[in-house]
Motif scaffolding. Sequence first.
Motif, short mmCIF file in Angstrom:
data_model
loop_
_atom_site.label_atom_id
_atom_site.label_comp_id
_atom_site.label_asym_id
_atom_site.label_seq_id
_atom_site.Cartn_x
_atom_site.Cartn_y
_atom_site.Cartn_z
N CYS A 170 0.78 -1.19 0.04
CA CYS A 170 0.05 -0.02 -0.05
C CYS A 170 0.81 1.13 0.10
CB CYS A 170 -0.87 0.09 1.22
SG CYS A 170 -1.25 -1.57 2.14
N GLY A 171 0.50 2.10 -0.93
CA GLY A 171 1.08 3.40 -0.96
C GLY A 171 2.67 3.29 -1.43
N ASP A 172 3.71 3.12 -0.41
CA ASP A 172 5.02 3.44 -0.48
C ASP A 172 5.54 2.18 -1.55
OD1 ASP A 172 7.68 3.98 -0.66
OD2 ASP A 172 8.11 3.55 1.66
N ASN A 173 6.04 2.55 -2.78
CA ASN A 173 6.70 1.23 -3.50
C ASN A 173 8.20 1.67 -3.83
OD1 ASN A 173 6.35 3.50 -5.04
ND2 ASN A 173 5.78 2.55 -7.10
N ILE A 174 9.01 2.13 -2.97
CA ILE A 174 10.10 2.63 -2.96
C ILE A 174 11.05 1.56 -2.56
CG2 ILE A 174 12.04 4.33 -2.69
CD1 ILE A 174 9.95 6.66 -2.77
N ILE A 175 11.74 0.74 -3.17
CA ILE A 175 12.77 -0.02 -2.52
C ILE A 175 14.13 0.30 -2.37
CG2 ILE A 175 13.97 -2.31 -3.04
CD1 ILE A 175 11.58 -3.14 -4.88
N ASN A 176 14.48 0.41 -1.08
CA ASN A 176 15.75 1.09 -0.78
C ASN A 176 16.99 -0.02 -1.32
OD1 ASN A 176 17.71 2.99 0.06
ND2 ASN A 176 17.51 2.22 2.18
N HIS A 177 17.34 -0.11 -2.60
CA HIS A 177 17.93 -1.30 -2.88
C HIS A 177 18.29 -1.06 -4.45
CE1 HIS A 177 20.42 -5.10 -2.72
NE2 HIS A 177 20.33 -4.99 -1.32
N PHE A 178 19.26 -1.76 -4.95
CA PHE A 178 19.65 -1.71 -6.56
C PHE A 178 18.66 -2.66 -7.06
CE2 PHE A 178 23.66 -0.74 -4.43
CZ PHE A 178 23.80 0.59 -5.24
N THR A 179 18.13 -3.77 -6.44
CA THR A 179 17.43 -4.79 -7.27
C THR A 179 16.24 -4.91 -6.29
OG1 THR A 179 18.63 -6.59 -6.06
CG2 THR A 179 19.42 -5.71 -8.19
N CYS A 180 15.45 -6.20 -6.63
CA CYS A 180 14.37 -6.45 -5.76
C CYS A 180 14.66 -7.51 -4.63
CB CYS A 180 13.20 -7.12 -6.72
SG CYS A 180 12.12 -5.84 -7.79
N GLU A 181 15.52 -6.98 -3.90
CA GLU A 181 16.06 -7.85 -2.89
C GLU A 181 14.97 -8.23 -2.03
OE1 GLU A 181 17.90 -9.25 0.78
OE2 GLU A 181 16.98 -7.55 0.53
N ILE A 182 14.77 -9.38 -1.43
CA ILE A 182 13.53 -9.97 -0.89
C ILE A 182 13.33 -9.22 0.43
CG2 ILE A 182 14.65 -11.88 0.16
CD1 ILE A 182 11.69 -13.45 -0.23
N LEU A 183 14.32 -9.17 1.05
CA LEU A 183 14.11 -8.31 2.70
C LEU A 183 13.59 -6.85 2.36
CD1 LEU A 183 17.19 -9.74 4.68
CD2 LEU A 183 14.68 -10.45 4.64
N ALA A 184 14.10 -6.18 1.37
CA ALA A 184 13.98 -4.85 1.15
C ALA A 184 12.47 -4.59 0.68
CB ALA A 184 14.88 -4.26 -0.02
N VAL A 185 11.86 -5.70 0.01
CA VAL A 185 10.53 -5.87 -0.55
C VAL A 185 9.60 -5.97 0.67
CG1 VAL A 185 9.00 -6.91 -1.89
CG2 VAL A 185 11.10 -6.40 -2.97
N LEU A 186 10.14 -6.87 1.33
CA LEU A 186 9.16 -7.28 2.60
C LEU A 186 9.00 -6.08 3.37
CD1 LEU A 186 10.30 -10.74 3.73
CD2 LEU A 186 8.52 -10.24 2.52
N LYS A 187 9.97 -5.08 3.61
CA LYS A 187 9.46 -3.79 4.31
C LYS A 187 8.84 -3.06 3.73
CE LYS A 187 14.52 -3.37 5.58
NZ LYS A 187 15.53 -2.78 5.70
N LEU A 188 8.20 -3.31 2.66
CA LEU A 188 6.98 -2.45 1.94
C LEU A 188 5.71 -2.71 2.39
CD1 LEU A 188 8.69 -1.37 -1.52
CD2 LEU A 188 9.04 -0.16 0.80
N ALA A 189 5.80 -4.16 2.71
CA ALA A 189 4.25 -4.73 2.81
C ALA A 189 3.46 -4.04 3.78
CB ALA A 189 4.26 -6.13 3.14
#
Length: 319
Positions: A170-189
Motif C-alpha cells: 500500500c502506498g510506498d513502493n520505493i525499494i531502498n536497494h539496487f534490485t528487488c532484494e526480498i528483505l527490502a521488498v518485505l519492508k514495503l508490505a
Amino acid sequence: MVNANRTASVIEFVLLGLSAHPKLEKTFFMLILLMYLVILLGNGVLILVTVSNSHLHTPMYFFLGNLSFLDICYTTSSVPLILDSFLTPRKTIPFSACAVQMFLSFAMGATECVLLSMMAFDRYVAICNPLRYPVIMSKAAYVPMAASSWVAGSTASMVQTSLAMRLPFCGDNIINHFTCEILAVLKLACADISVNVISMGVANVIFLGVPVLFISFSYVFILATILRIPSAEGRRKAFSTCSAHLTVVVVFYGTILFMYGKPKSKDPLGADKQDLADKLISLFYGVVTPMLNPIIYSLRNKDVKAAVRNLVFQKCFAQ
C-alpha cells in the motif's frame, strides 16, 4: 477486497539504488560493467575448458562447471538491471519483473550454498576415501547431486517469492536497494509478515546453516587425513586439491557473515552512512564473488591452468 485493490494499485516499484549519490553512479557504472565482463569471460572460459578437455571430465570439474554457469546466471539476473539504473533518472521495475528478478537471485544464491557443500563432499571422498572414490562419485551419483542443488534452490526460491509477492503493498513502493532484494521488498508490505520471517529463518537454516556445518565437518576430516600423510610432498599435493574450493567457500560465506553480522548504527547520521555502505557491500558481494571464483580456480589449480593454456594455444595456432 481493500487489500486486493491496494495490491493491484502497485504495478511497479522504484529502485532507490544510488539516487542520493549521483556522482557515484557513473563511476560505479564503469566499475560494475568491467567486473561483469570479467565474470562472463572468466566463468565462460572455465565452462568451455571443463566441457572440451577430456582430462577434466571428473566430478570435481563437473561441479566447477555448474558453479561457473550458476555465477553467470546469478549476476545476469541483477547486474544488467543495476547498470540500467545507473543511467536512468527514474529507476522503475514492473511488479512482475520484480518477482522474476527476486526469484532468480534467491534461487541462484540458495543453489550455490548447496552446490558448495556437494563440492566439499567430493573433496572429502577424494582425500579420505580415495580407493572408493570412483565408486562413490560415479556419474550416476554426481549428476543427480548437482541437479538436486538446482532443484532445491529453485524450490526454496519459488516458496519465498510466492509468499512475498502475495502480500499487499500500500502506498510506498520505493525499494531502498539496487534490485528487488526480498528483505527490502518485505519492508514495503502493509500486512503481517511473520509467516515470511519464519519461512526465511527456516530457509537460512537449511541453505546457510546446514551447508556451513557440513562443509566444516568435511574439512575437519580432510585436515585430519592430510596431517596423517607421512611425507610433506604428499600433504602439499593433497591439500592443493581442495585449497581452491576452500578459498571460494571462505570468500562466499565470509562476505555473507560480514554483511549480516556487523552491528547496526543507532546514530541517524551514522545510519545514513551505514545504509550506503550496506548497499555498496551488497552490490560488490553480487559481483566480486562470481568474479573471484574463476580467478581462484585458475591460480590454485594446475589442471585448470594447463587446460586454459592449451585452449589459448589451440586458438592461436588455429588462426
